[in-house]
Scaffold this motif. Structure first.
Motif, PDB file in Angstrom:
ATOM      1  N   GLU A  97     -73.431 -72.630 -21.744  1.00 57.13           N
ATOM      2  CA  GLU A  97     -72.347 -73.464 -21.222  1.00 57.13           C
ATOM      3  C   GLU A  97     -72.679 -74.950 -21.348  1.00 57.13           C
ATOM      4  O   GLU A  97     -71.806 -75.766 -21.679  1.00 57.13           O
ATOM      5  N   LYS A  98     -73.940 -75.300 -21.117  1.00 54.94           N
ATOM      6  CA  LYS A  98     -74.337 -76.700 -21.249  1.00 54.94           C
ATOM      7  C   LYS A  98     -74.313 -77.144 -22.712  1.00 54.94           C
ATOM      8  O   LYS A  98     -73.913 -78.274 -23.027  1.00 54.94           O
ATOM      9  N   SER A 144     -71.634 -80.205 -26.946  1.00 58.46           N
ATOM     10  CA  SER A 144     -71.049 -80.254 -28.288  1.00 58.46           C
ATOM     11  C   SER A 144     -69.586 -80.675 -28.267  1.00 58.46           C
ATOM     12  O   SER A 144     -69.103 -81.335 -29.196  1.00 58.46           O
ATOM     13  N   GLU A 145     -68.865 -80.301 -27.217  1.00 56.71           N
ATOM     14  CA  GLU A 145     -67.448 -80.650 -27.132  1.00 56.71           C
ATOM     15  C   GLU A 145     -67.232 -82.151 -27.185  1.00 56.71           C
ATOM     16  O   GLU A 145     -66.246 -82.625 -27.767  1.00 56.71           O
ATOM     17  N   LYS A 187     -66.986 -84.877 -34.945  1.00 59.38           N
ATOM     18  CA  LYS A 187     -68.316 -84.531 -35.463  1.00 59.38           C
ATOM     19  C   LYS A 187     -68.585 -83.038 -35.278  1.00 59.38           C
ATOM     20  O   LYS A 187     -69.361 -82.613 -34.428  1.00 59.38           O
ATOM     21  N   LYS A 188     -67.938 -82.231 -36.114  1.00 56.47           N
ATOM     22  CA  LYS A 188     -68.048 -80.780 -35.982  1.00 56.47           C
ATOM     23  C   LYS A 188     -69.164 -80.180 -36.837  1.00 56.47           C
ATOM     24  O   LYS A 188     -69.314 -78.967 -36.891  1.00 56.47           O
ATOM     25  N   THR A 189     -69.935 -81.020 -37.499  1.00 57.37           N
ATOM     26  CA  THR A 189     -71.008 -80.512 -38.354  1.00 57.37           C
ATOM     27  C   THR A 189     -72.320 -80.322 -37.598  1.00 57.37           C
ATOM     28  O   THR A 189     -73.358 -80.060 -38.199  1.00 57.37           O
ATOM     29  N   MET A 190     -72.280 -80.441 -36.296  1.00 57.18           N
ATOM     30  CA  MET A 190     -73.490 -80.289 -35.477  1.00 57.18           C
ATOM     31  C   MET A 190     -74.096 -78.892 -35.631  1.00 57.18           C
ATOM     32  O   MET A 190     -73.394 -77.891 -35.712  1.00 57.18           O
ATOM     33  N   GLU A 242     -79.227 -76.236 -33.021  1.00 55.71           N
ATOM     34  CA  GLU A 242     -80.501 -76.786 -32.553  1.00 55.71           C
ATOM     35  C   GLU A 242     -80.348 -78.217 -32.037  1.00 55.71           C
ATOM     36  O   GLU A 242     -81.103 -78.650 -31.160  1.00 55.71           O
ATOM     37  N   ASP A 243     -79.367 -78.970 -32.571  1.00 59.63           N
ATOM     38  CA  ASP A 243     -79.105 -80.321 -32.065  1.00 59.63           C
ATOM     39  C   ASP A 243     -78.568 -80.255 -30.635  1.00 59.63           C
ATOM     40  O   ASP A 243     -78.885 -81.113 -29.802  1.00 59.63           O
ATOM     41  N   ALA A 244     -77.744 -79.245 -30.365  1.00 65.76           N
ATOM     42  CA  ALA A 244     -77.229 -79.078 -29.006  1.00 65.76           C
ATOM     43  C   ALA A 244     -78.346 -78.676 -28.048  1.00 65.76           C
ATOM     44  O   ALA A 244     -78.375 -79.105 -26.885  1.00 65.76           O
ATOM     45  N   MET A 245     -79.286 -77.856 -28.531  1.00 65.07           N
ATOM     46  CA  MET A 245     -80.429 -77.497 -27.693  1.00 65.07           C
ATOM     47  C   MET A 245     -81.219 -78.742 -27.295  1.00 65.07           C
ATOM     48  O   MET A 245     -81.597 -78.907 -26.131  1.00 65.07           O
ATOM     49  N   VAL A 246     -81.462 -79.596 -28.270  1.00 63.13           N
ATOM     50  CA  VAL A 246     -82.180 -80.843 -27.981  1.00 63.13           C
ATOM     51  C   VAL A 246     -81.348 -81.712 -27.041  1.00 63.13           C
ATOM     52  O   VAL A 246     -81.875 -82.348 -26.125  1.00 63.13           O
TER      53      VAL A 246
END
Length: 250
Positions: free
Chosen positions: A180-181, A186-187, A194-197, A200-204
């Motif tokens: 959820e986080k 990412s939202e 910027k939908k190319t994320m 692993e970038d969201a994890m960071v």
């Protein structure tokens, strides 16, 4: 006590353009090693470890994955309609509405020894990224963790890391809260176009508020297959090692 995990999400929307003719008429998850596709091998690994609900986030040639629903009970698919212009985090974002508890997160282009799943399931931690020692594969995602082995950063660019503790394998265990986080993080970027994320970038992006542990298995037998050099390495080095270990464990 850590809740038992019965769900896995496999990210499989990518086009695999670096594999040239191998992915002209099929997703890269359908590359075969010793007569079995990567995706079917992974599904069987998961089923053997009690994972009965397997959700595949699809895109490119999604029909191939849809057929697996008839072959394997418990497999479902969810399509990222924007697969051609988005990254893996957008696929996870699309699939996230189907996830209602802790789960394993995998990439579809992996060849890995079955013990990889057990390393995560047997660990009491809620959020864990599986990592390996150096592979020198040429396309590594390097991980930096704290003295407590918690994620601090990861990137293909070594220069932005203060130190390197391992390489991202592409198999993780996550709680619903962590998902959820990651979705919320990412939202904000998706809203800016910027939908190319990548996931692993969201994890960071969330690791300062959500503890994510790193579990390093130095001699793990695995590889990601993104190009023809990776495929050759899989055939000549990684699969023989996996096969030998399988024989030794029987």
């Amino acid at each position: 006590m850590t809740p038992s995990i019965r769900t896995a999400v496999i990210l499989a929307a990518g086009m695999g353009t670096r594999l040239g003719g191998f992915t002209k008429e099929q997703p890269k998850g359908f590359l075969e090693i010793d007569g079995q596709s990567l995706i079917e091998r992974s599904i069987r690994n998961l089923l053997d470890h009690g994972i009965s609900n397997i959700i595949i986030g699809t895109g490119y040639f999604h029909e191939h994955f849809d057929l697996l629903r008839h072959k394997f009970p418990g497999v479902s698919t969810c399509r990222n309609e924007e697969f051609a212009v988005t990254g893996s985090m957008y696929t996870l974002y699309v699939v996230s509405k189907l996830v209602d508890g802790p789960f394993l997160l995998l990439e579809s282009d992996l060849l890995y020894e079955p013990a990889s799943i057990n390393y995560l399931l047997s660990d009491p931690g809620e959020n864990i990224i599986l990592a390996s020692g150096p592979t020198r594969s040429g396309d590594e995602v390097f991980i930096q963790h704290s003295p407590e082995r918690l994620l601090q950063n990861m990137s293909k660019d070594k220069s932005i890391l203060s130190h390197i503790n391992g390489e991202l394998v592409g198999i993780s265990k996550l709680s619903l809260t962590a998902l959820e986080k990651m979705v919320a993080f990412s939202e904000k970027h998706f809203g800016e176009g910027k939908k190319t994320m990548h996931y692993e970038d969201a994890m960071v992006g969330v690791c300062s508020e959500q503890k994510i542990a790193i579990k390093v298995i130095d001699d793990l037998a695995w590889c990601e297959i993104d190009d023809e050099n990776h495929l050759e390495r899989a055939l000549s080095i990684v699969y023989p090692k996996i096969a030998a270990r399988s024989i030794n464990r029987t």
